[in-house]
Write a protein that holds these residues in place. Structure first.
Motif, PDB file in Angstrom:
ATOM      1  N   ARG A  70       6.348  30.119  16.614  1.00 43.18           N
ATOM      2  CA  ARG A  70       7.319  29.132  16.098  1.00 43.18           C
ATOM      3  C   ARG A  70       8.342  28.760  17.185  1.00 43.18           C
ATOM      4  NH1 ARG A  70       6.540  32.018  11.438  1.00 43.18           N
ATOM      5  NH2 ARG A  70       8.273  33.412  11.857  1.00 43.18           N
ATOM      6  N   ARG A 130       8.242  24.580  19.853  1.00 44.06           N
ATOM      7  CA  ARG A 130       9.229  23.557  20.239  1.00 44.06           C
ATOM      8  C   ARG A 130       9.067  23.177  21.717  1.00 44.06           C
ATOM      9  NH1 ARG A 130       9.676  22.311  15.490  1.00 44.06           N
ATOM     10  NH2 ARG A 130      10.111  24.056  14.154  1.00 44.06           N
ATOM     11  N   HIS A 146      18.769  24.215  22.266  1.00 48.39           N
ATOM     12  CA  HIS A 146      19.993  23.866  21.548  1.00 48.39           C
ATOM     13  C   HIS A 146      19.729  22.892  20.394  1.00 48.39           C
ATOM     14  CE1 HIS A 146      24.225  23.849  21.020  1.00 48.39           C
ATOM     15  NE2 HIS A 146      24.380  22.584  21.328  1.00 48.39           N
ATOM     16  N   TYR A 147      18.923  21.853  20.665  1.00 46.43           N
ATOM     17  CA  TYR A 147      18.682  20.836  19.637  1.00 46.43           C
ATOM     18  C   TYR A 147      17.551  21.229  18.687  1.00 46.43           C
ATOM     19  CZ  TYR A 147      21.690  17.106  21.416  1.00 46.43           C
ATOM     20  OH  TYR A 147      22.761  16.357  21.775  1.00 46.43           O
ATOM     21  N   LEU A 148      16.416  21.594  19.266  1.00 46.56           N
ATOM     22  CA  LEU A 148      15.239  21.819  18.431  1.00 46.56           C
ATOM     23  C   LEU A 148      15.231  23.206  17.797  1.00 46.56           C
ATOM     24  CD1 LEU A 148      12.515  20.139  20.655  1.00 46.56           C
ATOM     25  CD2 LEU A 148      13.926  19.122  18.898  1.00 46.56           C
ATOM     26  N   GLU A 163      17.937  25.061  17.572  1.00 48.82           N
ATOM     27  CA  GLU A 163      19.277  25.254  17.012  1.00 48.82           C
ATOM     28  C   GLU A 163      19.903  26.588  17.416  1.00 48.82           C
ATOM     29  OE1 GLU A 163      17.840  24.141  12.903  1.00 48.82           O
ATOM     30  OE2 GLU A 163      19.767  23.131  12.913  1.00 48.82           O
TER      31      GLU A 163
END
Lengths: 190, 155
Positions: free
Chosen positions: A36, A40, A147-149, A151
């Motif tokens: 998982r 990303r 950071h974005y995907l 989190e």
């Protein structure tokens, strides 16, 4: 004791002593979490499997470095992020399929995607996001992916990369600036 | 230059007539046109970055099982004795780590302390001054030396 009910610490101790079946149990226990994480970074199934495999091989090689004071899962995740970072460094810059119509690269990209049989609806957006981010340097790509995907907070990014928190903040600011330029270039709103 | 006419008996009129009777191979551009149109329609309602990120977060990978692949690779590495290969190769990163700001500051501080220690101790000249050792060059150029000794004695 049943190996399924053993703690990570016990399994690692057995694996350190050369018991490969104990390491098998660790792989089964954590491969979902690792895949998982790395999804990303690389949504393609075949490459993803290679990255997950690399992560566990690296973990086995560095098993003597793990200290039971930190959770094994966190340590493993850190190795996975480093594997993802290496993957970004290795993978060359690829043309973005989000180019505006009429651009030459658009047609070429379509042909490339038509040939690919492994692309699935389930990860189309992750694929697009990564194609967009592939225009950025590996460090920025890692930072934005985490950071974005994923989190992840910047403190965790700093821990995974070995950068100081202040350096991570500066890099994050610059990476976001570069991303904004990229989005403008492809007419994608924020 | 060779003639493009493969049949020397054929006239220009015959060639033109033969060419008119020829037809192209079957061409199907449906898939290419369809792809292009889909591309145009998808780009006209392009997602924003925030939407892309949100959609990406909802995507998940297909189940992965690398247990047997990892086991096979580990056994192969154990057999070949290459399991610690990358640990041995880590010396380069260890050297690079020596150049990080922490180590550099420590090195400069250690060098400074070392210089202070050396400055605090007696120098070689001082010890020479305190001892009975006579530097040949110094002795040679003194007035006494001129009077008493032959310069070549020191050679």
């Amino acid at each position: 004791m049943d190996s399924e009910s053993e703690t990570d610490k016990q399994l690692v101790e057995r694996a350190r002593d050369g018991d490969l079946s104990a390491f098998d149990t660790l792989v089964v226990k954590h491969q979902g979490m690792i895949s998982r994480c790395l999804f990303r970074f690389c949504p393609h199934q075949s490459d993803l499997e290679d990255l997950v495999q690399d992560t566990f091989i690296k973990a086995y090689r560095k098993l003597h470095l793990w200290k039971p004071t930190a959770p094994f899962e966190n340590w493993l995740r850190r190795i996975a992020y480093n594997t993802g970072h290496d993957y970004f460094r290795r993978s060359k810059r690829t043309p973005v399929s989000l180019a505006s119509p009429g651009q030459e690269s658009n047609e070429l990209e379509l042909l490339r995607l038509e040939d690919r049989t492994d692309i699935q609806q389930e990860y189309q957006t992750t694929e697009q996001v990564q194609q967009l981010l592939s225009e950025l340097p590996a460090d920025d790509r890692l930072l934005l992916t985490m950071h974005y995907l994923e989190e992840r907070p910047l403190a965790e990014v700093a821990e995974a990369t070995g950068w100081s928190l202040s350096k991570t903040k500066v890099k994050s600011f610059r990476a976001k600036k570069k991303l904004r330029k990229l989005l403008n270039r492809y007419d994608i709103s924020e | 230059m060779t003639s493009p006419n493969k049949n020397p008996n054929q006239s220009w009129t015959d060639m033109v007539a033969a060419s008119r009777n020829e037809s192209p191979v079957h061409v199907d551009v449906r898939s290419a046109v369809r792809a292009e149109l889909e591309s145009l329609s998808s780009s006209s309602n392009q997602q924003s970055w925030a939407e892309m990120v949100a959609a990406s977060r909802n995507e998940s990978p297909a189940p992965v099982d690398v247990r047997y692949a990892v086991r096979a690779m580990l056994e192969s590495l154990l057999r070949s004795g290459n399991l610690r290969e990358d640990a041995e190769a880590d010396w380069t990163s260890d050297i690079i780590r020596l150049f990080n700001p922490g180590f550099v500051k420590l090195g400069v501080a250690a060098a400074f302390v070392g210089m202070l220690v050396l400055a605090g101790t007696n120098s070689v000249l001082d010890s020479e001054f305190d001892s009975d050792y006579a530097d040949p060059l110094v002795t040679m150029n003194t007035v006494e030396a001129d009077a008493e000794a032959e310069w070549s004695d020191w050679l």
